[in-house]
Design an enzyme around this catalytic site. Structure first.
Site, PDB file in Angstrom:
ATOM      1  N   GLU A 241       0.823  -1.209   0.000  1.00  0.00           N
ATOM      2  CA  GLU A 241       0.000   0.000   0.000  1.00  0.00           C
ATOM      3  C   GLU A 241       0.860   1.264   0.000  1.00  0.00           C
ATOM      4  O   GLU A 241       0.363   2.353   0.285  1.00  0.00           O
ATOM      5  CB  GLU A 241      -0.952   0.023   1.195  1.00  0.00           C
ATOM      6  CG  GLU A 241      -1.935  -1.136   1.282  1.00  0.00           C
ATOM      7  CD  GLU A 241      -3.060  -1.120   0.236  1.00  0.00           C
ATOM      8  OE1 GLU A 241      -3.053  -0.221  -0.639  1.00  0.00           O
ATOM      9  OE2 GLU A 241      -3.907  -2.024   0.285  1.00  0.00           O
TER      10      GLU A 241
ATOM     11  N   HIS B 247      -6.943  -3.539   9.768  1.00  0.00           N
ATOM     12  CA  HIS B 247      -8.158  -4.299   9.468  1.00  0.00           C
ATOM     13  C   HIS B 247      -9.029  -4.315  10.728  1.00  0.00           C
ATOM     14  O   HIS B 247      -9.201  -5.357  11.368  1.00  0.00           O
ATOM     15  CB  HIS B 247      -7.794  -5.704   8.982  1.00  0.00           C
ATOM     16  CG  HIS B 247      -7.060  -5.713   7.674  1.00  0.00           C
ATOM     17  ND1 HIS B 247      -6.542  -6.848   7.095  1.00  0.00           N
ATOM     18  CD2 HIS B 247      -6.767  -4.692   6.808  1.00  0.00           C
ATOM     19  CE1 HIS B 247      -5.966  -6.537   5.934  1.00  0.00           C
ATOM     20  NE2 HIS B 247      -6.075  -5.233   5.753  1.00  0.00           N
TER      21      HIS B 247
ATOM     22  N   HIS C 139     -12.816  -3.936   3.934  1.00  0.00           N
ATOM     23  CA  HIS C 139     -11.357  -4.095   4.000  1.00  0.00           C
ATOM     24  C   HIS C 139     -10.765  -3.563   5.305  1.00  0.00           C
ATOM     25  O   HIS C 139     -10.050  -4.275   5.988  1.00  0.00           O
ATOM     26  CB  HIS C 139     -10.729  -3.408   2.773  1.00  0.00           C
ATOM     27  CG  HIS C 139      -9.253  -3.554   2.679  1.00  0.00           C
ATOM     28  ND1 HIS C 139      -8.552  -3.396   1.507  1.00  0.00           N
ATOM     29  CD2 HIS C 139      -8.306  -3.826   3.615  1.00  0.00           C
ATOM     30  CE1 HIS C 139      -7.258  -3.581   1.731  1.00  0.00           C
ATOM     31  NE2 HIS C 139      -7.095  -3.836   3.005  1.00  0.00           N
TER      32      HIS C 139
HETATM   33  O1  2HA Z   1      -1.735  -7.015   3.496  1.00  0.00           O
HETATM   34  O2  2HA Z   1      -3.524  -4.822   4.455  1.00  0.00           O
HETATM   35  O3  2HA Z   1      -4.253  -3.650   2.228  1.00  0.00           O
HETATM   36  C1  2HA Z   1      -1.520  -5.668   3.635  1.00  0.00           C
HETATM   37  C2  2HA Z   1      -2.812  -4.983   3.505  1.00  0.00           C
HETATM   38  C3  2HA Z   1      -3.186  -4.510   2.163  1.00  0.00           C
HETATM   39 ZN    ZN Z   2      -5.423  -4.111   4.122  1.00  0.00          ZN
END
Ligand code: 2HA
Ligand code: ZN
Length: 277
Positions: A120, A146, A215
């Site tokens: 990212e 997350h 996400h």
């Molecule tokens: O795995 O969270 O958005 C890394 C992340 C990608």
């Molecule tokens: Zn992620």
């Protein structure tokens, strides 16, 4: 000056602590989530004695920012696990330098064994640029996690800024004080690309945080405490709302729009008028 290990340098120490804090919250299953920090001149001078003798090759990012030319960032590594950062920083995080064109990075420390910055990084980079401009240089941290209840909410609420901002403001009294401008919502997108980077950075011109549908959460801040605290506050408010819905009981009372307006003078804040009835 005179640190014996790079992990003792305050910027690196704070970065590692935030990775551990996020892991302990349960927001970083496997290699989920990522963190970047834009270093100050002092941070760079304190870490420079530990830099590699030879920096690695320049890598183009597919995004560009004039106000980040020559900047240095601490970044988590692509595919690396947050829970491992505290055990072995040099393998799981690194320091990158941005080139004079503001479009490429090269590793100057860490990310051992051929590792690369987070997938990212383009999103982080563009958002550093936007938040740097929006805060007159104060912003240094971009964090993606997350967060469980934030993700859950994206299945049951309409995906618009107004709805999410109102739900989060009204689920815990101090939320409007912490993000009076509200919060943005990005629809589902492929992770890691320039598209999600651009969509997020558009929202981050006016918000400190954005939800990524199904996400996670994307937040910014001037320092590790403030950025982590913002993510923690948003996720806690989402958790309270999810618990209320999960109880199956009718809502008998809530924080009203008049209550929200009453907070303004006491805390010297102005709530986003678009989100009040
Ligand atoms: O795995 O969270 O958005 C890394 C992340 C990608
Ligand atoms: Zn992620």
């Amino acid at each position: 000056m005179g640190y014996t290990k790079i992990e003792e340098v305050p910027a690196v120490c704070g970065f590692i602590r935030m990775c551990t804090d996020g892991w302990e919250q349960g927001w970083h299953e496997r290699n989920g989530g990522n963190l970047t920090y834009r270093m100050s001149k002092k941070d760079v001078e304190e870490t420079r004695p530990f830099f590699d003798a030879e920096p690695r090759e320049w890598v183009n990012m597919g995004v560009q920012a004039d106000n980040l030319k020559g900047a240095y960032f601490i970044t988590t590594g692509s595919g690396k696990f947050m829970r491992n950062v505290q055990l072995d920083a040099a393998s799981n995080i690194g320091i990158v330098e941005i080139n004079d064109a503001g479009d490429s990075w090269r590793i100057v420390w860490g990310l051992a064994g051929g590792a690369r910055p987070t997938s990212e990084f383009p999103s982080h980079f563009l958002n550093h640029s936007v938040r740097l401009a929006a805060t007159n240089g104060a912003n240094r941290v971009i964090y993606h996690c997350h967060a469980t209840n934030v993700i859950a909410l994206t299945f049951i609420l309409p995906l618009d800024d107004r709805t999410f901002s109102r739900v989060l403001w009204k689920s815990m009294t101090e939320c409007p004080v912490i993000f009076p401008e509200g919060i943005g919502v990005v629809p589902w997108m492929v992770p890691g690309g320039a598209e999600i980077a651009r969509a997020t950075s558009k929202l981050m011109t006016k918000y400190q945080a954005a939800v990524w549908a199904h996400h996670g959460l994307f937040v910014s801040g001037p320092d590790f405490d403030t950025a982590f605290g913002l993510a923690h506050t948003i996720e806690k408010s989402a958790e309270i709302y999810m618990k209320i819905l999960s109880s199956g009981k009718p809502i008998l009372q809530t924080i009203t729009d008049d209550d929200l307006r009453a907070i303004e003078p006491a805390f010297h804040i102005t709530l986003n008028r678009d989100f009040l009835d």
